[in-house]
Design an enzyme around this catalytic site. Structure first.
Site, mmCIF file in Angstrom:
data_model
loop_
_atom_site.group_PDB
_atom_site.id
_atom_site.type_symbol
_atom_site.label_atom_id
_atom_site.label_comp_id
_atom_site.label_asym_id
_atom_site.label_seq_id
_atom_site.Cartn_x
_atom_site.Cartn_y
_atom_site.Cartn_z
ATOM 1 N N ARG A 141 0.956 -1.089 -0.072
ATOM 2 C CA ARG A 141 0.025 0.043 0.087
ATOM 3 C C ARG A 141 0.934 1.116 -0.163
ATOM 4 O O ARG A 141 0.700 2.403 -0.788
ATOM 5 C CB ARG A 141 -0.869 0.096 1.380
ATOM 6 C CG ARG A 141 -2.246 -0.704 0.983
ATOM 7 C CD ARG A 141 -2.622 -1.145 2.388
ATOM 8 N NE ARG A 141 -1.484 -2.478 2.728
ATOM 9 C CZ ARG A 141 -1.689 -3.892 2.417
ATOM 10 N NH1 ARG A 141 -2.541 -3.925 1.727
ATOM 11 N NH2 ARG A 141 -0.750 -4.522 2.586
ATOM 12 N N THR A 142 1.776 1.353 1.076
ATOM 13 C CA THR A 142 2.625 2.373 1.000
ATOM 14 C C THR A 142 3.304 2.970 -0.097
ATOM 15 O O THR A 142 3.267 4.041 -0.681
ATOM 16 C CB THR A 142 3.448 2.579 2.413
ATOM 17 O OG1 THR A 142 2.677 2.128 3.459
ATOM 18 C CG2 THR A 142 3.904 3.799 2.769
ATOM 19 N N LYS A 144 27.341 -3.322 -0.175
ATOM 20 C CA LYS A 144 28.651 -3.453 -0.270
ATOM 21 C C LYS A 144 29.428 -2.875 1.064
ATOM 22 O O LYS A 144 30.462 -2.612 1.106
ATOM 23 C CB LYS A 144 29.077 -2.694 -1.340
ATOM 24 C CG LYS A 144 28.515 -3.287 -2.793
ATOM 25 C CD LYS A 144 29.020 -1.980 -3.993
ATOM 26 C CE LYS A 144 28.354 -2.200 -5.175
ATOM 27 N NZ LYS A 144 28.516 -1.158 -6.098
ATOM 28 N N ARG A 168 11.269 4.059 4.081
ATOM 29 C CA ARG A 168 10.958 2.853 5.129
ATOM 30 C C ARG A 168 12.137 2.276 5.523
ATOM 31 O O ARG A 168 12.928 1.707 4.629
ATOM 32 C CB ARG A 168 9.907 2.207 4.510
ATOM 33 C CG ARG A 168 9.517 0.855 5.240
ATOM 34 C CD ARG A 168 8.460 0.039 4.747
ATOM 35 N NE ARG A 168 7.040 0.805 5.185
ATOM 36 C CZ ARG A 168 5.755 0.344 4.844
ATOM 37 N NH1 ARG A 168 5.939 -0.765 4.687
ATOM 38 N NH2 ARG A 168 4.911 1.053 5.247
ATOM 39 N N HIS A 222 4.613 5.520 11.834
ATOM 40 C CA HIS A 222 4.099 5.568 10.676
ATOM 41 C C HIS A 222 3.390 6.564 10.300
ATOM 42 O O HIS A 222 1.978 6.397 10.220
ATOM 43 C CB HIS A 222 3.515 3.958 10.294
ATOM 44 C CG HIS A 222 3.152 3.749 8.948
ATOM 45 N ND1 HIS A 222 3.338 4.610 8.066
ATOM 46 C CD2 HIS A 222 2.744 2.565 8.329
ATOM 47 C CE1 HIS A 222 3.113 4.029 6.598
ATOM 48 N NE2 HIS A 222 2.676 2.822 6.980
#
Ligand code: NCD
Length: 299
Positions: free
Chosen positions: A24-25, A54, A76, A110
């Site tokens: 969704r986000t 790396k 996120r 959130h």
């Protein structure tokens, strides 16, 4: 389509950089930016598809990304506080150049989910003040519950009821914030007794991906999930006009038979992510959407 909306942030660029998966986000930020004419690129697996693989530090990755031709950095991350850390790096090296948007930081916050949650409540119930909101599930790790409780504390007369197995109880920082802001809250354990009292029932899954103890122990996770389960019989106990919400994904804590129940609004809630994130992007860049174009947000 929508030429006027598409002109509002035309030429802008947003990077979506995710260290954790998202349906969704990720797509609603993409849809929101696209609707406003921004170009978007990014990755859902930055741990693998960035130089972190790396050995590059988070600080260097963010500093490099912020130096590109980019105006918004949607992040996120698996760690609480990551977006704030990124914002500090941007402020230090490229002050005022890039807006950092937190799209979920581990078991932290959130905030854009909370905005769309409150927007969904407002569209359905036409008010936030004075509502009784039952928030249940994994309150310890669930960042959406934390951000929702935080945002609800900005309204007056809201009563929050928390319900979870004791192992997954809401953490002290949010409870203290609620106390400090004068928001009434209590903990209850009898789901059937409380369902008829709530204007909003906000359910969440057990966060097996955020809490290694739960991720490594599926039997325990299932037991905690099943402690408070919502099926059709439970949804039927909710009062007329109340709404059953969930940030999704749903992982067994609400039966699929509830999806088309008159109380269930979680798909509509998910749809509201696009207009809310479009509004947020406009707000961040200080652009006002002409009133006659606002309904197009919902298409
Ligand atoms: C939530 C999240 O990522 O915190 N999902 C979402 O963004 N709608 C909820 C969850 O994963 O349980």
């Amino acid at each position: 389509m929508f030429p006027r909306l598409r002109s509002l942030l035309k030429g802008g660029v947003m990077f979506e950089v995710l260290w954790q998966s998202s349906t969704r986000t990720y797509f609603s930020f993409w849809g929101a930016a696209n609707l406003l004419g921004m170009d978007v690129c990014g990755t859902q697996n930055a741990g693998e598809f960035s130089s972190e693989a790396k050995g590059e530090t988070f600080e260097h990755t963010i500093r490099v990304l912020a130096g590109k031709r980019v105006h918004a950095l949607m992040l996120r991350h698996k760690e609480a506080g990551a977006a704030e850390k990124a914002a500090r790096i941007v402020d230090k090296y490229y002050p005022g150049k890039v807006a950092v948007v937190n799209a979920g930081d581990g078991p932290g916050e959130h905030p854009t989910q909370a905005l769309l949650d409150v927007y969904t409540i407002w569209r359905r119930l036409h008010r936030i003040d004075g509502l009784t909101v039952l928030i249940g599930g994994d309150l310890k790790n669930g960042r959406t519950c934390r951000s929702l409780a935080y945002l609800l504390s900005r309204f007056s007369g809201v009563r929050i009821i928390f319900m979870s197995p004791p192992e997954l109880a809401m953490k002290e920082d949010i409870l203290k914030h609620l106390d400090d802001s004068g928001t009434k809250w209590r903990v209850e354990s009898d789901l059937k007794a409380v369902l008829p009292q709530a204007d909003v029932v906000y359910w969440t899954r057990v966060q097996t991906n955020l809490d290694p103890e739960l991720g490594d122990n599926p039997a325990l996770a299932a037991q905690l999930r099943d402690a408070y389960h919502i099926g059709a019989a439970e949804a039927d106990l909710m009062k007329e006009g109340s709404v059953l919400m969930h940030p999704m994904p749903i992982a067994g804590e609400i039966s699929s038979e509830v999806d088309d129940h008159p109380r269930a609004v979680y798909f509509e809630q998910s749809d509201n992510g696009d207009p809310i994130r479009a509004a947020l992007l406009l707000h961040v860049f200080g652009i006002k959407c002409p009133e006659e174009d606002q309904m197009e947000f919902h298409i």
